[in-house]
Design a protein around this motif. Structure first.
Motif, PDB file in Angstrom:
ATOM      1  N   PRO A  52     104.159  30.102 -14.105  1.00 47.98           N
ATOM      2  CA  PRO A  52     104.751  29.395 -15.256  1.00 47.98           C
ATOM      3  C   PRO A  52     106.227  29.729 -15.482  1.00 47.98           C
ATOM      4  CG  PRO A  52     102.655  30.387 -15.828  1.00 47.98           C
ATOM      5  CD  PRO A  52     102.997  30.899 -14.473  1.00 47.98           C
TER       6      PRO A  52
ATOM      7  N   GLN B 207     105.537  23.528 -10.816  1.00 48.51           N
ATOM      8  CA  GLN B 207     104.541  23.958 -11.802  1.00 48.51           C
ATOM      9  C   GLN B 207     103.537  22.830 -12.067  1.00 48.51           C
ATOM     10  OE1 GLN B 207     107.780  25.043 -11.971  1.00 48.51           O
ATOM     11  NE2 GLN B 207     107.071  27.103 -11.472  1.00 48.51           N
TER      12      GLN B 207
ATOM     13  N   THR C  31     100.463  20.859 -12.855  1.00 49.64           N
ATOM     14  CA  THR C  31      99.255  21.295 -13.570  1.00 49.64           C
ATOM     15  C   THR C  31      98.005  20.839 -12.820  1.00 49.64           C
ATOM     16  OG1 THR C  31      99.199  19.236 -14.785  1.00 49.64           O
ATOM     17  CG2 THR C  31     100.428  21.046 -15.795  1.00 49.64           C
TER      18      THR C  31
END
Ligand code: SF4
Length: 380
Positions: free
Chosen positions: A58, A356, A358
């Motif tokens: 993250p 990043q 998801t």
């Protein structure tokens, strides 16, 4: 499947900081950024070149330092050093290839005033008559700066040795790539590109030694995996493929990547450095021979002609273009690439991604990829 050497390379590709923690005891580590920093110079100075390739962890720190619409490669590179692995690096050599990397380089320099820092300014219009000389001059300047930092002279012999070592590495990677394309059942795309990724982080001698074992194993085993039924050939275009589980999705769909123009694959492993003449000019010649890279242009049409050539030469069925969200350079290229492929009747799948990504975005990408394979390529 595979050897202990292969396993070690894959582990390092996926956890370089954990697996190479003792590296700093042996050498000073110089982080460099994509693309085109001549790592051979850093190695010849007795330093360890380590390619900074961001983090899939993250983002928290770099969000306050870069605009929201900067690409995730830049954001995650900065996050990696500010938030996660900053102590790993003794210094940095930065390649400025676009407006984002130009600003990033200034931010970086301000954040790490205590570390060695060099900009490496490769020409972006490589068709200009001055480009070769410019690149060679940058190499000579970097050589001098590295000598000052390392406190030792870099002799021409140091450079030839370094060039030979890196050429050997590229040659082994090319051999393995050929085998993987020929016999896709032997090695997944993910495994092969992990092996390439490991080279960005490791000592090149160690990587060569392990890679030679893997190549020997692959050559011995390939006869046992002749059945290529069920695979489709594809070209991958773009800069980087991140997160790397995009390769897993291609593997699940039984795609065989038979060509690419990625900075983290073919653009890196093809074209060796000559080992005679003037070392800086030899590096410049290699630079000018490299395939097209979005922000560095020789002929603007190469944004699609390189892909078309690869598609035809390799007999591929489709092109997957990996688009890093907010990459300003790719944003401008994509409409032209799509238009040209439509005109040529070539199926193209754009995979928009971020470091990043998801779980939800990953699931959506998987669905799109499966739907494309079924409806466009007729695979069930
Ligand atoms: S070229 Fe694209 S991906 Fe690379 S740093 Fe610049 S904006 Fe980001």
């Amino acid at each position: 499947m595979g050897t202990e050497a292969l396993q070690r390379l894959v582990e390092i590709a996926n956890d370089p900081y954990g697996r190479l923690a003792d590296l700093r005891k042996r050498k000073k580590v110089i982080g460099s950024t994509l693309a085109d920093v001549p790592e051979e110079l850093i190695y010849a100075a007795g330093l360890h070149p380590f390619l900074i390739l961001g983090t899939n962890e993250p983002i928290s720190h770099s969000a306050a330092l870069l605009p929201d619409n900067s690409c995730s490669l830049a954001r995650s590179n900065l996050e990696l050093v500010v938030g996660y692995e900053g102590d790993f690096f003794d210094g940095f050599v930065f390649s400025q290839v676009c407006d984002t990397t130009q600003h990033l380089s200034d931010i970086w320099k301000r954040r790490f005033p205590d570390r060695y820092f060099e900009n490496f300014l490769a020409p972006r219009q490589v068709d200009r008559p001055s480009a070769r000389d410019w690149y060679a001059q940058e190499c000579r300047r970097l050589r001098k700066e590295l000598e000052k930092y390392a406190g030792r002279e870099i002799s021409d012999e140091d450079l030839w040795q370094s060039f030979r070592l890196y050429n050997e590495n590229r040659s082994l990677l090319r051999t393995l790539y050929n085998i993987k394309q020929e016999v896709p059942a032997l090695m997944t795309n993910r495994t092969f590109f992990d092996v390439v990724k490991a080279t960005f982080f490791m000592d090149r001698e160690e990587h060569n030694r392990l890679l030679q074992e893997v190549v020997d194993w692959a050559q011995g085993e390939k006869g046992r995996y002749e059945d290529q039924d069920g695979y489709f050939k594809l070209i991958v275009g773009g800069i980087v493929v991140e997160p790397p589980n995009i390769y897993d999705l291609i593997d699940e769909a039984r795609g065989n990547i038979v060509g690419d123009n990625l900075c983290t694959a073919s653009r890196y492993i093809y074209h060796d450095v000559d080992v005679d003449g003037d070392p800086a000019e030899a590096l410049a010649d290699r630079h000018l021979r490299k395939p097209h890279f979005s922000p560095i242009n020789e002929d603007v049409k190469r944004i699609y002609t390189d892909l078309l050539d690869l598609y035809r030469e390799k007999g591929a069925e489709t092109i997957f273009y990996v688009h890093i969200k907010y990459c300003e350079s790719q944003d401008y290229d994509l409409p032209d690439i799509k238009k040209r492929m439509r005109e040529e009747g070539i199926p193209l799948l754009e995979l928009e991604t971020e470091y990043q990504t998801t779980h939800i975005a990953h699931a959506q990408m998987k669905t799109r990829l499966q739907a494309f394979c079924e409806s466009v390529l007729g695979r069930t």
